[in-house]
Design an enzyme around this catalytic site. Structure first.
Site, PDB file in Angstrom:
ATOM      1  N   ASP A  36     -40.043 -31.747 -32.817  1.00 26.76           N
ATOM      2  CA  ASP A  36     -40.445 -30.415 -33.280  1.00 26.76           C
ATOM      3  C   ASP A  36     -39.715 -30.021 -34.566  1.00 26.76           C
ATOM      4  O   ASP A  36     -39.626 -28.850 -34.898  1.00 26.76           O
ATOM      5  CB  ASP A  36     -40.205 -29.361 -32.181  1.00 26.76           C
ATOM      6  CG  ASP A  36     -38.781 -29.379 -31.657  1.00 26.76           C
ATOM      7  OD1 ASP A  36     -37.954 -30.172 -32.153  1.00 26.76           O
ATOM      8  OD2 ASP A  36     -38.496 -28.586 -30.735  1.00 26.76           O
ATOM      9  N   LYS A  74     -26.061 -25.335 -26.641  1.00 29.03           N
ATOM     10  CA  LYS A  74     -26.374 -23.923 -26.363  1.00 29.03           C
ATOM     11  C   LYS A  74     -25.095 -23.118 -26.049  1.00 29.03           C
ATOM     12  O   LYS A  74     -24.907 -22.619 -24.932  1.00 29.03           O
ATOM     13  CB  LYS A  74     -27.380 -23.793 -25.211  1.00 29.03           C
ATOM     14  CG  LYS A  74     -28.640 -24.655 -25.332  1.00 29.03           C
ATOM     15  CD  LYS A  74     -29.640 -24.091 -26.303  1.00 29.03           C
ATOM     16  CE  LYS A  74     -30.945 -24.833 -26.429  1.00 29.03           C
ATOM     17  NZ  LYS A  74     -31.043 -26.248 -26.581  1.00 29.03           N
ATOM     18  N   ASP A  97     -36.810 -26.048 -36.755  1.00 25.76           N
ATOM     19  CA  ASP A  97     -37.300 -26.413 -35.428  1.00 25.76           C
ATOM     20  C   ASP A  97     -38.477 -25.492 -35.162  1.00 25.76           C
ATOM     21  O   ASP A  97     -38.290 -24.283 -35.013  1.00 25.76           O
ATOM     22  CB  ASP A  97     -36.167 -26.210 -34.407  1.00 25.76           C
ATOM     23  CG  ASP A  97     -36.620 -26.457 -32.973  1.00 25.76           C
ATOM     24  OD1 ASP A  97     -37.839 -26.400 -32.705  1.00 25.76           O
ATOM     25  OD2 ASP A  97     -35.751 -26.691 -32.117  1.00 25.76           O
TER      26      ASP A  97
HETATM   27  N1  GDD Z   1     -39.185 -37.787 -23.320  1.00 21.47           N
HETATM   28  C1  GDD Z   1     -38.656 -36.601 -23.122  1.00 21.47           C
HETATM   29  N2  GDD Z   1     -38.137 -36.299 -21.893  1.00 21.47           N
HETATM   30  N3  GDD Z   1     -38.645 -35.712 -24.135  1.00 21.47           N
HETATM   31  C2  GDD Z   1     -38.105 -34.496 -23.897  1.00 21.47           C
HETATM   32  C3  GDD Z   1     -37.578 -34.116 -22.652  1.00 21.47           C
HETATM   33  C4  GDD Z   1     -37.603 -35.090 -21.601  1.00 21.47           C
HETATM   34  O1  GDD Z   1     -37.144 -34.861 -20.475  1.00 21.47           O
HETATM   35  N4  GDD Z   1     -37.138 -32.834 -22.744  1.00 21.47           N
HETATM   36  C5  GDD Z   1     -37.370 -32.430 -24.014  1.00 21.47           C
HETATM   37  N5  GDD Z   1     -37.961 -33.436 -24.710  1.00 21.47           N
HETATM   38  C6  GDD Z   1     -38.286 -33.440 -26.137  1.00 21.47           C
HETATM   39  C7  GDD Z   1     -39.100 -32.260 -26.600  1.00 21.47           C
HETATM   40  O2  GDD Z   1     -40.487 -32.574 -26.563  1.00 21.47           O
HETATM   41  C8  GDD Z   1     -38.590 -32.063 -28.027  1.00 21.47           C
HETATM   42  O3  GDD Z   1     -39.260 -32.831 -28.967  1.00 21.47           O
HETATM   43  C9  GDD Z   1     -37.175 -32.581 -27.999  1.00 21.47           C
HETATM   44  O4  GDD Z   1     -37.041 -33.333 -26.807  1.00 21.47           O
HETATM   45  C10 GDD Z   1     -36.126 -31.473 -28.041  1.00 21.47           C
HETATM   46  O5  GDD Z   1     -36.386 -30.569 -26.995  1.00 21.47           O
HETATM   47  P1  GDD Z   1     -36.323 -29.005 -27.243  1.00 21.47           P
HETATM   48  O6  GDD Z   1     -36.664 -28.348 -25.956  1.00 21.47           O
HETATM   49  O7  GDD Z   1     -37.104 -28.635 -28.457  1.00 21.47           O
HETATM   50  O8  GDD Z   1     -34.766 -28.822 -27.490  1.00 21.47           O
HETATM   51  P2  GDD Z   1     -34.039 -27.632 -28.250  1.00 21.47           P
HETATM   52  O9  GDD Z   1     -34.739 -27.297 -29.494  1.00 21.47           O
HETATM   53  O10 GDD Z   1     -33.781 -26.527 -27.286  1.00 21.47           O
HETATM   54  O11 GDD Z   1     -32.600 -28.295 -28.566  1.00 21.47           O
HETATM   55  C11 GDD Z   1     -32.504 -29.572 -29.168  1.00 21.47           C
HETATM   56  O12 GDD Z   1     -32.842 -29.490 -30.552  1.00 21.47           O
HETATM   57  C12 GDD Z   1     -31.933 -28.674 -31.352  1.00 21.47           C
HETATM   58  C13 GDD Z   1     -32.424 -28.721 -32.775  1.00 21.47           C
HETATM   59  O13 GDD Z   1     -33.632 -28.088 -32.878  1.00 21.47           O
HETATM   60  C14 GDD Z   1     -31.074 -30.093 -28.978  1.00 21.47           C
HETATM   61  O14 GDD Z   1     -31.060 -31.439 -29.425  1.00 21.47           O
HETATM   62  C15 GDD Z   1     -30.086 -29.256 -29.775  1.00 21.47           C
HETATM   63  O15 GDD Z   1     -28.790 -29.830 -29.684  1.00 21.47           O
HETATM   64  C16 GDD Z   1     -30.499 -29.204 -31.236  1.00 21.47           C
HETATM   65  O16 GDD Z   1     -29.601 -28.366 -31.986  1.00 21.47           O
HETATM   66 MG    MG Z   2     -36.604 -27.738 -30.296  1.00 13.77          MG
END
Ligand code: GDD
Ligand code: MG
Length: 364
Positions: free
Chosen positions: A106, A157, A217
């Site tokens: 994303d 987080k 993001d």
């Molecule tokens: N295969 C798989 N399995 N993919 C997953 C899973 C899972 O269980 N859970 C989430 N994803 C994928 C989502 O589709 C997305 O592309 C990515 O992992 C990150 O998930 P998000 O839900 O968007 O995470 P976030 O935005 O809250 O946090 C992450 O991204 C931040 C930056 O935008 C973390 O990596 C943070 O540390 C980081 O700062």
């Molecule tokens: Mg994200």
């Protein structure tokens, strides 16, 4: 070099857009966001890609297939239950060796993966995390590093009182395949909550790759709209904007008496009738119709949408097959697939409307 892209999340913060469309397939400038990420990887010579699939895998697989259409090789690795970022990597271990890149699906950015890999090799790190400054780190993974770039703390987080820096994990990291050994099989496990803190606890080298390049993001509806504003404003350098500020796809017909301003991107076979006003930033997918005197601004519209006569739409996201009838008003709203807004209805600003809803005058 291989990249593992995490595409398995449920994207609840993108509701109602993600009910029928997994986040990687959500259109950005009329193509799936994941396609932009694959192009970004290709620009850095990374052509072997593993998609860690979960939610709505079929839709992603049928679009990307074996990757040949995008001049890359794509492998699909499936999770029957969500395994988290590290569980997903473990599950795809048969495709991974040496050093590989892990990406969230994303993120749209100008991150320089080539320079990042050079730093990773030079510092002999077990993991190198791209970091980026943000206003509110509590929504992300906080990364503290010393003056040499060595990471001293990773906190996913953080609570407000735990915030010590504005640098966060940009959702891109190079890792050494050896660390997969310590990740349990078929278990939900996270790089952010488990692997990175554990590497640091064992004093293993983890480095930051700080960047001030464009980064977003797009995982919330607000950020999704912001991404389009930014892209049409030229903020992400790797997106080369066309010289013309108004671009319409093949088979579109635009009446003579249409007013446009700012950057406007229309898909194929759109029909824009006389008196319509199109104010950028505005993106519209294929097969849309805008009737006489309708006014659209600062909005992202998907495919097969009909905007009725004199309707006014601004600051909104309108998903596939919506029907906005004559004289309705949609401001700062997000409409899921197939929503009908009846004639003359004003949708309350801030609304997020589920697919298939008919917003009738009684519901005002
Ligand atoms: N295969 C798989 N399995 N993919 C997953 C899973 C899972 O269980 N859970 C989430 N994803 C994928 C989502 O589709 C997305 O592309 C990515 O992992 C990150 O998930 P998000 O839900 O968007 O995470 P976030 O935005 O809250 O946090 C992450 O991204 C931040 C930056 O935008 C973390 O990596 C943070 O540390 C980081 O700062
Ligand atoms: Mg994200």
């Amino acid at each position: 070099m291989k990249a593992l892209i995490l595409v398995g999340g449920k994207a609840t913060r993108l509701l109602p857009l993600s009910i029928n469309t997994p986040k990687p397939m959500v259109p950005v400038l009329n193509v799936p966001v994941l396609e932009h990420i694959i192009i970004h990887l290709r620009q850095h010579g990374i052509r072997e890609i593993i998609l860690a699939q979960g939610y709505m895998a079929q839709s992603i697989e049928s679009y990307f297939g074996d990757g040949s259409r995008f001049e890359v090789t794509v492998h699909h690795s499936y999770e029957s239950v969500p395994l988290g970022s590290a569980g997903a990597a473990k599950n795809a271990a048969r495709y991974l060796s040496d050093t590989f890149l892990v990406l969230n699906s994303d993120i749209i950015s100008d991150l320089d993966f080539t320079a990042m890999l050079a730093l990773h090799r030079q510092s002999k790190a077990k993991a190198t995390i791209a970091t980026i400054p943000v206003e509110d780190p509590t929504k992300y993974g906080l990364v503290e590093n010393d003056i040499s770039g060595k990471v001293s703390r990773f906190l996913e987080k953080p609570r407000p009182e735990e915030v010590t820096t504005n640098m966060i994990n940009a959702g891109a990291w190079f890792v050494e395949a050896g660390i997969l050994q310590d990740i349990p099989e078929n278990t939900s496990y996270s790089f952010e909550r488990n692997v990175f803190p554990s590497l640091l606890a064992h004093a293993l080298p983890v480095y930051a790759f700080p960047s001030s390049d464009y980064w977003i993001d797009m995982g919330t509806t607000e950020k999704y709209l912001q991404l389009h504003r930014d892209l049409l404003d030229g903020k992400c350098r790797r997106f080369r904007l066309p010289a013309a500020r108004f671009v319409a796809g093949a088979g579109s017909d635009i009446a003579d008496k249409v007013q446009t301003a700012g950057r406007v991107l229309l898909g194929a076979r759109c029909h824009i009738l006389p008196g319509a006003i199109l104010n950028g930033p505005l993106v519209m997918g294929d097969d849309c119709t805008v009737a006489e005197d309708a006014s659209l601004s600062d909005t992202v519209i998907w495919r097969n949408v009909r905007i009725g006569r004199s309707a006014v739409v601004s600051g909104s996201v309108i998903a596939d097959r919506c029907n906005l009838e004559e004289g309705c008003l949609v401001e700062n709203a997000v409409l899921g697939d197939g929503v009908t807004v009846c004639s003359g209805v004003k949708v309350p600003p801030g609304s997020k409307i589920d697919p298939g809803t008919i917003v009738s005058p009684q519901e005002r």
